[in-house]
Design a protein around this motif. Structure first.
Motif, short mmCIF file in Angstrom:
data_model
loop_
_atom_site.label_atom_id
_atom_site.label_comp_id
_atom_site.label_asym_id
_atom_site.label_seq_id
_atom_site.Cartn_x
_atom_site.Cartn_y
_atom_site.Cartn_z
N PRO A 67 0.82 -1.22 0.00
CA PRO A 67 0.00 0.00 0.00
C PRO A 67 0.85 1.27 0.00
O PRO A 67 0.48 2.27 -0.62
CB PRO A 67 -0.81 -0.13 1.29
N GLU A 68 2.01 1.20 0.68
CA GLU A 68 2.90 2.37 0.72
C GLU A 68 3.44 2.71 -0.66
O GLU A 68 3.61 3.89 -1.00
CB GLU A 68 4.05 2.12 1.70
N SER A 96 -4.39 -3.76 -2.32
CA SER A 96 -3.25 -2.96 -1.88
C SER A 96 -3.38 -1.52 -2.38
O SER A 96 -3.10 -0.56 -1.64
CB SER A 96 -1.95 -3.58 -2.41
N ALA A 97 -3.84 -1.36 -3.63
CA ALA A 97 -4.03 -0.01 -4.18
C ALA A 97 -5.14 0.73 -3.45
O ALA A 97 -5.03 1.95 -3.21
CB ALA A 97 -4.37 -0.11 -5.68
N VAL A 98 -6.20 0.01 -3.06
CA VAL A 98 -7.29 0.63 -2.29
C VAL A 98 -6.77 1.14 -0.95
O VAL A 98 -7.11 2.25 -0.51
CB VAL A 98 -8.46 -0.37 -2.10
N GLY A 100 -3.66 1.92 -0.35
CA GLY A 100 -2.77 3.03 -0.68
C GLY A 100 -3.55 4.32 -0.90
O GLY A 100 -3.12 5.41 -0.49
N LYS A 101 -4.71 4.21 -1.53
CA LYS A 101 -5.59 5.37 -1.71
C LYS A 101 -6.02 5.93 -0.35
O LYS A 101 -6.01 7.15 -0.13
CB LYS A 101 -6.82 4.96 -2.53
N LYS A 102 -6.40 5.04 0.56
CA LYS A 102 -6.83 5.47 1.89
C LYS A 102 -5.72 6.23 2.60
O LYS A 102 -5.96 7.29 3.20
CB LYS A 102 -7.26 4.26 2.70
N LEU A 103 -4.49 5.72 2.50
CA LEU A 103 -3.35 6.39 3.13
C LEU A 103 -3.11 7.76 2.49
O LEU A 103 -2.84 8.74 3.18
CB LEU A 103 -2.10 5.53 2.99
N ALA A 104 -3.23 7.81 1.16
CA ALA A 104 -2.99 9.08 0.46
C ALA A 104 -4.04 10.12 0.82
O ALA A 104 -3.72 11.32 0.99
CB ALA A 104 -2.98 8.84 -1.06
N LEU A 105 -5.30 9.69 0.97
CA LEU A 105 -6.37 10.62 1.29
C LEU A 105 -6.29 11.12 2.73
O LEU A 105 -6.81 12.19 3.05
CB LEU A 105 -7.73 9.96 1.04
N ILE A 113 -8.97 10.23 -6.37
CA ILE A 113 -8.27 8.99 -6.73
C ILE A 113 -9.31 7.90 -6.96
O ILE A 113 -10.23 7.74 -6.16
CB ILE A 113 -7.31 8.54 -5.60
N HIS A 114 -9.14 7.15 -8.03
CA HIS A 114 -10.02 5.99 -8.25
C HIS A 114 -9.19 4.78 -8.64
O HIS A 114 -8.25 4.89 -9.42
CB HIS A 114 -11.04 6.26 -9.36
#
Length: 280
Positions: A67-68, A96-98, A100-105, A113-114
């Motif tokens: 995710p990182e 993992s991408a989902v 990563g999106k949560k961490l970025a948001l 982000i989608h």
């Protein structure tokens, strides 16, 4: 700066013009063969990898990006960020991408982000990235692009023919006896993807050429409004076979465009030496 960015996991092949374009980024998976980890990035050596797979009695495996890694890829000034991953039924890359999106948001709650689950692999992901680009360059909003691309994914069909059944045997999808019999009789499966993104066998034929003919039959029969479609072929170390397949398809279908690409690391692992993949 670019208004959009597309992040593709390394199962998706990059078009040549994307490799130096900051709007496109490949996030590598890690391939493991006989205890050796190989990063699926620009340094990937297909010939060396295929030799290692052939020599190893164990099935090669892949590990999805963390995710990182995705979060870092999402750290961009672009207003719209999209990720395209191989089928969630085949890998943890989507989940993992989902994350990563949560961490970025958490750091940038205003960012759009989608994450697209391709429900495919290889050039299926490439075509999805191409569709995102088309929507963005047409001036669609983020929400309009997401809706249009999700509809496009629903309409996609994935087909592939394998030269070797060894990877299927090694990973337990085919018994040793069945694999031996199929190899002895030169039986080649014609495979496809279900709407959910799992792998299924559509047909089989004795000999690779007959299997390719059957695959073309499936491509033609299952493609509606072909003149508006872009079709993509990826091949694992068999450019002549891919070219013959391209000509056979063009004899029977009108297409908007047709792309032919060599498989990168993860796709090479799935397709194995001599395998070909068609997505439309």
């Amino acid at each position: 700066m670019s208004d959009f960015k597309i992040v593709i996991d390394s199962c998706g092949e990059l078009l040549e013009q994307w490799k130096d374009d900051p709007r496109y980024e490949s996030v590598p998976l890690i391939l493991t063969v006989g205890g050796e980890d190989i990063i699926d990035d620009a340094s990937f050596d297909q010939k060396s990898f295929l030799a290692k797979v052939a020599a190893c009695p164990e099935c090669p495996k892949s590990s999805c990006p963390s995710p990182e890694k995705y979060m870092q890829a999402f750290e961009t000034s672009a207003e719209h960020v999209y990720a395209v991953t191989l089928s969630a039924e085949l890998s943890g890359s989507y989940n993992s991408a989902v994350l990563g999106k949560k961490l970025a948001l958490e750091e940038h709650p205003e960012k759009k982000i989608h994450i697209f689950n391709s429900r495919s692999a290889s050039v299926g992901e490439t075509l999805i990235a191409l569709k995102i680009t088309e929507c963005e360059e047409a001036g669609m909003s983020f929400e309009e692009t997401v809706d249009e691309v999700e509809r496009y994914i629903e309409s996609q069909n994935t087909f592939f023919v394998l030269e070797s059944l060894e990877t299927l045997r090694k990973n337990g999808r085919l018994s040793k006896v069945k694999a031996f019999v199929a190899t002895a009789l030169k039986i080649k499966p014609v495979m496809g993807a279900t709407p959910e993104g799992t792998i299924c066998q559509l047909d089989q034929a004795r000999g690779i050429n007959k299997a390719l003919v059957k695959m073309v039959d499936y491509v033609v029969s299952r493609t509606k409004n072909s003149s508006s479609k872009v079709l993509a072929i990826s091949h694992c170390n068999c450019p002549k076979r891919a070219e013959i397949l391209k000509e056979a398809i063009l004899e029977r279908m009108d297409l908007k465009d047709i792309l032919v690409l060599n498989t990168a690391g993860v796709s090479s692992m799935y397709a194995n030496d001599g395998g070909v993949i068609v997505v439309v």
